[in-house]
Design an enzyme around this catalytic site. Structure first.
Site, short mmCIF file in Angstrom:
data_model
loop_
_atom_site.label_atom_id
_atom_site.label_comp_id
_atom_site.label_asym_id
_atom_site.label_seq_id
_atom_site.Cartn_x
_atom_site.Cartn_y
_atom_site.Cartn_z
N SER A 170 2.56 -8.31 -3.30
CA SER A 170 3.42 -7.65 -4.29
C SER A 170 4.87 -7.92 -3.91
O SER A 170 5.17 -8.19 -2.73
CB SER A 170 3.18 -6.13 -4.27
N TYR B 30 3.09 2.31 0.26
CA TYR B 30 2.58 1.18 -0.55
C TYR B 30 3.29 -0.10 -0.13
O TYR B 30 2.64 -1.14 0.08
CB TYR B 30 2.79 1.45 -2.05
#
Ligand SMILES: NC(=O)c1ccc[n+]([C@@H]2O[C@H](COP(=O)([O-])OP(=O)(O)OC[C@H]3O[C@@H](n4cnc5c(N)ncnc54)[C@H](OP(=O)(O)O)[C@@H]3O)[C@@H](O)[C@H]2O)c1
Length: 253
Positions: free
Chosen positions: A142, A155
């Site tokens: 990501s 995250y």
């Protein structure tokens, strides 16, 4: 040759399954929602005449992953492409008030799950590669693995780990011929925000006034990397929607 995709029951993983199927590849699909995998596999078998194996698997469970690998060697021996896609964000809170269950869910899925699956499949892929077969690992990281944003803390840390593990795999697999690619998407409209925020309206609002990536946009980059000639390895590919200039800068209309 077959393509293994974790988290193929929705979003980017499902779109990857569709794209590889359209290119005639056999599939091994895993996720927790077996009903979704069954529906997808029926459609892809009928439409493309490919072989699809589906397995209900929670990648967080080391025991389940090890049992799955040990019990399905014949199918898994055909794998040439591993797409480590299963992952999630849970919550969006400052670290000082963060929910520890959410942290564990993200670490267990995004980091440990990726490791369990890779540890099981890589030895099989190394054997295939030694026979001259072109093998490839694609890890879905990501932009959160490159830059940290407020309240993204854990995250982001898991996706920084995916970036490090992709690099680690590349150097540890040095000389085997196995390619390792990390794809790092920006905002993509999938079930991601619904899973993260647990509320359909809040999830929709994440994409208000902007055009996010689609799962298909990301899946196309995965397919493109895999389709490069055997001697070409796209190590990292960062893809943002045009209206997202950085991890926390989004131009909304
Ligand atoms: N959407 C974005 O903006 C974005 C941006 C950058 C990176 N990513 C990454 O892209 C990947 C795919 O996410 P997505 O956007 O496509 O979200 P999604 O639509 O929610 O899909 C996530 C997939 O992961 C699977 N999964 C989750 N936990 C699992 C577990 N414990 N065991 C097995 N499978 C599990 C889910 O299947 P089940 O629930 O059926 O198990 C689902 O198929 C994730 O790694 C995510 O971090 C997403």
């Amino acid at each position: 040759m077959s393509v293994f995709i974790s988290g193929a029951s929705s979003g980017i993983g499902e779109a990857c399954a569709r794209n590889f199927a359209a290119n005639g590849k056999d599939l091994v699909l895993v996720a927790r929602r077996k009903d979704r995998l069954e529906k997808l596999s029926t459609e892809l078998r009928e439409r493309h005449g490919i072989h699809v194996h589906t397995f209900e698997l929670d990648v967080r469970s080391r025991k389940a992953v090890e049992g799955f690998i040990a019990g399905n060697q014949a199918v898994l021996n055909t794998i040439e492409v591993l797409v480590n896609n299963a992952g999630l964000a849970a919550g969006l809170s400052p670290i000082q008030t963060g929910n520890i269950d959410d942290w564990e869910r993200m670490i267990d899925t995004n980091v440990k799950g990726l490791l369990y699956v890779s540890r099981g499949l890589l030895p099989l892929m190394i054997k295939r590669a030694a026979e001259g077969v072109s093998c490839h690992v694609v890890n879905i990281g990501s932009v959160a693995g490159y830059w940290v944003y407020p309240n993204g803390n854990v995250y982001c840390a898991t996706k920084f780990a995916v970036k490090a593990l992709s690099e680690g795999m590349r150097v540890d697999l040095h000389g085997t011929g196995i390619r390792v690619t990390e794809i790092a998407p920006g905002m993509a409209e999938t079930e991601f925000s619904l899973v993260r925020l647990g509320d359909a309206e809040k999830a929709k609002a994440v994409y208000t006034g902007m055009t996010p990536l689609s799962a298909q946009d990301v899946a196309e980059t995965v397919l493109w990397c895999v389709q490069r000639p055997k001697h070409v390895n796209i190590q990292e590919l960062v893809v943002f929607p045009t209206q997202q200039s950085s991890v926390s800068l989004v131009a909304r209309q």
